[in-house]
Design an enzyme around this catalytic site. Sequence first.
Site, PDB file in Angstrom:
ATOM      1  N   GLU A  70      24.809  86.785  13.481  1.00 16.87           N
ATOM      2  CA  GLU A  70      26.121  86.321  13.926  1.00 16.87           C
ATOM      3  C   GLU A  70      26.607  87.106  15.140  1.00 16.87           C
ATOM      4  O   GLU A  70      27.113  86.513  16.107  1.00 16.87           O
ATOM      5  CB  GLU A  70      27.135  86.424  12.777  1.00 16.87           C
ATOM      6  CG  GLU A  70      26.887  85.411  11.666  1.00 16.87           C
ATOM      7  CD  GLU A  70      27.873  85.539  10.528  1.00 16.87           C
ATOM      8  OE1 GLU A  70      28.742  86.446  10.591  1.00 16.87           O
ATOM      9  OE2 GLU A  70      27.788  84.750   9.562  1.00 16.87           O
TER      10      GLU A  70
ATOM     11  N   HIS B  51      32.645  79.349  10.327  1.00 21.83           N
ATOM     12  CA  HIS B  51      32.694  79.677   8.904  1.00 21.83           C
ATOM     13  C   HIS B  51      33.268  78.543   8.051  1.00 21.83           C
ATOM     14  O   HIS B  51      33.305  78.652   6.830  1.00 21.83           O
ATOM     15  CB  HIS B  51      33.517  80.949   8.691  1.00 21.83           C
ATOM     16  CG  HIS B  51      32.780  82.200   9.061  1.00 21.83           C
ATOM     17  ND1 HIS B  51      32.530  82.556  10.360  1.00 21.83           N
ATOM     18  CD2 HIS B  51      32.210  83.178   8.302  1.00 21.83           C
ATOM     19  CE1 HIS B  51      31.860  83.703  10.391  1.00 21.83           C
ATOM     20  NE2 HIS B  51      31.658  84.086   9.157  1.00 21.83           N
TER      21      HIS B  51
END
Length: 286
Positions: free
Chosen positions: A143, A176
């Site tokens: 990420e 997310h």
Amino acid sequence: MGFNQTDNPFLVSTLTPLLMGVSYVASLYVWPTKHERDHPDTIKRRFVSAAFMTVISPLFVTTFGAPHLLQQNSLCEILGLRLPGLIPASIFPVLLTVILFLGPTVMLFTDPRVRVYWLPMYWKQSLKDWIWWRNHVVAPFSEEFTFRACMVPILLGYYTKKQTMLISPLFFGVAHFHHMVERIRKGQPILTSFLFSMFQFTYTTIFGTYSAFLFLSTGHFATPFLVHAYCNFMGFPDIAEVLSFEPKKRLFVSLMFILGAILFYFVLTPVTSANIYLNFIYADLP
């Protein structure tokens, strides 16, 4: 906007990061599976997706990165993969984050269960746990590499540093939202899942701003990666647990939360000085 004549157009520096974020999430769902996200088979397959994005993301930088960065620095330097200043970049920002998390850290070390972290058996079991590897290694690494090391240099083709710090976390936070689909599949009501995802979007966006700031301040990928791993280890501060403490302990822990915020405010600027980390890549950008 404060950009140079060689910088990218607005659409290039905006749509490219969006495509990267969508590609990151989409890569997690290319595998047909009936298992939930914590199942070892699902985790292993998503590790492959994360590895794929780690290889692909730098190609976005070489193609759409800020021209002035590409002309003056090597790709590795732009991505924060460099040796000068690596040691302080791996230590000081983490300590800064520990200060910010002073309250939760005190809660952790005053909990008798903390003793388990000193047992070799705990770490031996953790190293065999796919969820542990995902939460503390693979997810923070992939990420931060995609959303910070690779996305930030592209955004800087049009946006200023401050704008980049505010914009890049939005892609990170929206990414997310795919967890919402997984919670609904498990039977969680849509509204509850949405509200939880909005809460998650909020704090991941705040963290993303902090992480982008650290990356631009240090010029090192190791910094946001290690800070992300530490934050995943600590988790979101459990305010409800603080309220459940007996009065003296509740007062003490609450003061540690406040003290941590005050200390963080005063040490933030000196600890994030670009000179400490020999950061001559992003330090002088507008």
